[in-house]
Design an enzyme around this catalytic site. Structure first.
Site, PDB file in Angstrom:
ATOM      1  N   ASP A  23       0.795  -1.240   0.000  1.00  0.00           N
ATOM      2  CA  ASP A  23       0.000   0.000   0.000  1.00  0.00           C
ATOM      3  C   ASP A  23       0.831   1.296   0.000  1.00  0.00           C
ATOM      4  O   ASP A  23       0.495   2.260   0.708  1.00  0.00           O
ATOM      5  CB  ASP A  23      -0.968   0.006   1.195  1.00  0.00           C
ATOM      6  CG  ASP A  23      -1.939  -1.165   1.179  1.00  0.00           C
ATOM      7  OD1 ASP A  23      -1.878  -1.974   0.229  1.00  0.00           O
ATOM      8  OD2 ASP A  23      -2.749  -1.282   2.108  1.00  0.00           O
ATOM      9  N   GLU A  71      -4.661  -0.785  -1.209  1.00  0.00           N
ATOM     10  CA  GLU A  71      -5.958  -0.868  -0.542  1.00  0.00           C
ATOM     11  C   GLU A  71      -6.928  -0.114  -1.438  1.00  0.00           C
ATOM     12  O   GLU A  71      -6.825   1.109  -1.589  1.00  0.00           O
ATOM     13  CB  GLU A  71      -5.898  -0.270   0.869  1.00  0.00           C
ATOM     14  CG  GLU A  71      -7.184  -0.554   1.652  1.00  0.00           C
ATOM     15  CD  GLU A  71      -7.103  -0.173   3.131  1.00  0.00           C
ATOM     16  OE1 GLU A  71      -5.991   0.032   3.645  1.00  0.00           O
ATOM     17  OE2 GLU A  71      -8.167  -0.063   3.764  1.00  0.00           O
ATOM     18  N   LYS A 128      -6.650  -4.847  -2.911  1.00  0.00           N
ATOM     19  CA  LYS A 128      -7.223  -5.586  -1.770  1.00  0.00           C
ATOM     20  C   LYS A 128      -8.258  -4.729  -1.049  1.00  0.00           C
ATOM     21  O   LYS A 128      -8.006  -3.564  -0.756  1.00  0.00           O
ATOM     22  CB  LYS A 128      -6.103  -6.022  -0.814  1.00  0.00           C
ATOM     23  CG  LYS A 128      -5.284  -4.877  -0.217  1.00  0.00           C
ATOM     24  CD  LYS A 128      -4.160  -5.447   0.607  1.00  0.00           C
ATOM     25  CE  LYS A 128      -3.405  -4.438   1.431  1.00  0.00           C
ATOM     26  NZ  LYS A 128      -4.199  -3.583   2.307  1.00  0.00           N
ATOM     27  N   LYS A 131      -7.522  -4.918   5.030  1.00  0.00           N
ATOM     28  CA  LYS A 131      -6.198  -4.503   5.489  1.00  0.00           C
ATOM     29  C   LYS A 131      -5.164  -5.562   5.099  1.00  0.00           C
ATOM     30  O   LYS A 131      -4.039  -5.250   4.746  1.00  0.00           O
ATOM     31  CB  LYS A 131      -6.206  -4.266   7.007  1.00  0.00           C
ATOM     32  CG  LYS A 131      -7.210  -3.204   7.469  1.00  0.00           C
ATOM     33  CD  LYS A 131      -7.007  -1.868   6.773  1.00  0.00           C
ATOM     34  CE  LYS A 131      -8.013  -0.825   7.263  1.00  0.00           C
ATOM     35  NZ  LYS A 131      -7.992   0.401   6.437  1.00  0.00           N
ATOM     36  N   VAL A 156       3.284   0.355   4.134  1.00  0.00           N
ATOM     37  CA  VAL A 156       2.570   1.090   5.176  1.00  0.00           C
ATOM     38  C   VAL A 156       1.155   0.536   5.354  1.00  0.00           C
ATOM     39  O   VAL A 156       0.600  -0.024   4.425  1.00  0.00           O
ATOM     40  CB  VAL A 156       2.497   2.605   4.821  1.00  0.00           C
ATOM     41  CG1 VAL A 156       3.906   3.176   4.764  1.00  0.00           C
ATOM     42  CG2 VAL A 156       1.759   2.870   3.520  1.00  0.00           C
ATOM     43  N   THR A 157       0.605   0.742   6.593  1.00  0.00           N
ATOM     44  CA  THR A 157       1.332   1.143   7.786  1.00  0.00           C
ATOM     45  C   THR A 157       1.721  -0.107   8.553  1.00  0.00           C
ATOM     46  O   THR A 157       1.051  -1.139   8.450  1.00  0.00           O
ATOM     47  CB  THR A 157       0.475   2.078   8.681  1.00  0.00           C
ATOM     48  OG1 THR A 157      -0.691   1.355   9.115  1.00  0.00           O
ATOM     49  CG2 THR A 157       0.068   3.336   7.959  1.00  0.00           C
ATOM     50  N   CYS A 161      -1.874  -2.517   7.795  1.00  0.00           N
ATOM     51  CA  CYS A 161      -1.888  -3.422   6.643  1.00  0.00           C
ATOM     52  C   CYS A 161      -0.671  -4.333   6.557  1.00  0.00           C
ATOM     53  O   CYS A 161      -0.770  -5.461   6.073  1.00  0.00           O
ATOM     54  CB  CYS A 161      -2.065  -2.616   5.365  1.00  0.00           C
ATOM     55  SG  CYS A 161      -3.724  -1.911   5.251  1.00  0.00           S
ATOM     56  N   GLN A 201       9.069 -14.126  20.761  1.00  0.00           N
ATOM     57  CA  GLN A 201       8.691 -15.532  20.959  1.00  0.00           C
ATOM     58  C   GLN A 201       9.237 -16.423  19.841  1.00  0.00           C
ATOM     59  O   GLN A 201       8.530 -17.292  19.314  1.00  0.00           O
ATOM     60  CB  GLN A 201       7.163 -15.661  21.039  1.00  0.00           C
ATOM     61  CG  GLN A 201       6.528 -14.778  22.120  1.00  0.00           C
ATOM     62  CD  GLN A 201       5.030 -14.981  22.206  1.00  0.00           C
ATOM     63  OE1 GLN A 201       4.558 -15.998  22.689  1.00  0.00           O
ATOM     64  NE2 GLN A 201       4.295 -14.000  21.703  1.00  0.00           N
TER      65      GLN A 201
END
Ligand code: TIU
Length: 225
Positions: A23, A71, A128, A131, A156-157, A161, A201
């Site tokens: 995006d 987007e 799309k 997001k 971004v961002t 997204c 993780q």
């Protein structure tokens, strides 16, 4: 190829890896678009353009697949749920006429990818409605058909997204790397948190590295073909 990424080394093969730029559109990066209607200072996002241009040039030079996303909603907004439209700024919502055309609508000037990162022939451009890049796009099937298993992300961002797309990709089995200097948020603290939570993780969502680290890996690889 190997990048000394965080939290540990990221190994990838150019033929099965795509660079995914999320995006990088006027609607988010330039004044008068969707990002600004939401009350954001859009000038923060332009800072990543030079680093992203450098990575894009190197990836093109290496011959890797490039995927650009936008987007974008259909002009009749049939792919924009009311829940999304109504939560925008009341003054200028998705589909309304703004300074760069209709907000977040495919084909409008504001919906285009910025000139500095404009797609070239052979690169994929995925419109799309959500997001995430995998929601209602067919992107997974296209990538599978091409044998892509690894995705390198910028755009971004970071926490909207980009992170959504990385999580969707991670759940579909892709090994995902985020280029920290090629992604930005309207909220620096959200970017920092997103980057940390992606690689926490044991790379629960993916790896992180920088554009220069990726370019160094590309430069050290033997020529393709
Ligand atoms: N508002 C915001 O931060 N982002 C979006 O609405 N879309 C994307 O991130 N592309």
């Amino acid at each position: 190829m190997r990048i000394d990424a965080r939290p540990f080394a990221y190994d990838f093969d150019l033929a099965s890896t795509a660079l995914v730029l999320i995006d990088m559109q006027r609607d988010f990066i330039e004044p008068g678009g969707f990002g600004e209607t939401l009350g954001n200072d859009v000038s923060l996002l332009a800072a990543i353009v030079p680093a992203t241009q450098a990575v894009l040039a190197a990836w093109r030079q290496a011959g890797g697949l490039v995927v650009h996303t936008r987007e974008a909603h259909r002009p009749d907004l049939s792919d924009c749920p009311p829940a999304k439209r109504l939560r925008g700024a009341p003054s200028l919502r998705i589909g309304d006429e703004g300074p760069m055309g209709r907000i977040l609508v495919a084909g409008e000037p504001g919906n285009q990818i910025i000139d500095a990162l404009a797609p070239i022939e052979g690169e994929w451009v995925i419109d799309k409605p959500g997001k995430g890049a995998f929601h209602a796009t067919g992107l997974h099937e296209l990538l599978q058909a091409r044998g892509i298993t690894h995705l390198v992300f910028g755009g971004v961002t970071t926490e909207v997204c980009v992170q959504t797309s990385m999580r969707e990709a991670n759940d579909r089995g892709y090994d995902c790397l985020l280029l920290e200097d090629c992604t930005e948020s309207y909220f620096p603290q959200f970017k920092a948190a997103a980057v940390e939570m992606i690689r926490a993780q044991g790379a629960i969502v993916g790896w992180t590295a920088t554009g220069p680290q990726l370019m160094a890996a590309l430069a050290s690889a033997p020529p393709q073909g």
